[in-house]
Design a protein around this motif. Structure first.
Motif: not given
Length: 189
Positions: A8-16
């Motif tokens: 899946i694709s997730v906003d990078e900063s949210l994932l971090q």
């Protein structure tokens, strides 16, 4: 239950941020998907008033469905319709617009009602009539429905009122349509 690997694709900063807090992203995603799959769906059903009037050669009162607590469809409507208990139904009346919103109380039956149970079509008419029980919690009076142009203004895009139109909560803004019917019903009651 076996798990399937996916991407899946997730906003990078949210994932971090989630990972820095020790959150299990897979488990959270799975719960969110389960919740979304189980949420009630929205359906717009057209009462087919103009279609009925052509076939019965006269004025047809489709509003009886509201007092009788059903949604009704007509003709060859025995194809699969995925409406289940708890799903929301928005009733659309030709020439008047979206008139009511309610909750389905049962699964859609693919068998027509018996002629003596018909509410709209004459008992001797050669077309079939189909019902699903509905709790109509907001019904607008005749002439007070949300017109096609108003629905487009609310949603930002054309809303089609075919015989049965499953609506997505996101792209079709189904919850906005339902809320607008409820709001207008309470303002005018």
């Amino acid at each position: 239950m076996p798990k399937k690997r996916t991407t899946i694709s997730v906003d990078e900063s949210l994932l971090q941020k989630a990972q820095s807090k020790g959150m299990n992203v897979s488990a959270i995603t799975e719960r969110a998907l389960e919740d979304e799959v189980e949420r009630p769906q929205y359906h717009m059903l057209n009462t087919s008033k103009s279609w009925l009037e052509e076939r019965t050669e006269g004025e047809v009162d489709t509003t009886v469905i509201y007092s009788e607590g059903v949604a009704a469809q007509f003709g060859g409507f025995d194809r699969g319709v995925d409406i289940g208990p708890g799903d929301y139904i928005i009733s659309y009346v030709d020439g008047d617009g979206a008139r009511a919103v309610g909750k389905a109380l049962a699964e859609w039956r693919e068998e027509p009602v018996e002629p003596e149970e018909r509410l709209v079509l004459p008992k001797d008419h050669d077309e079939d009539e189909y019902h699903i029980p509905v709790y109509w919690f907001a019904v607008l009076s005749p002439g007070n429905g949300l017109s096609s142009s108003l629905l487009e203004e609310i949603t930002g895009r054309p809303v089609y009122s075919s015989t049965h139109n499953p609506l997505s909560r996101d792209g079709d803004h189904a919850e906005l349509i339902a809320d607008a019917i409820v709001g207008r019903a309470y303002r005018t009651s």
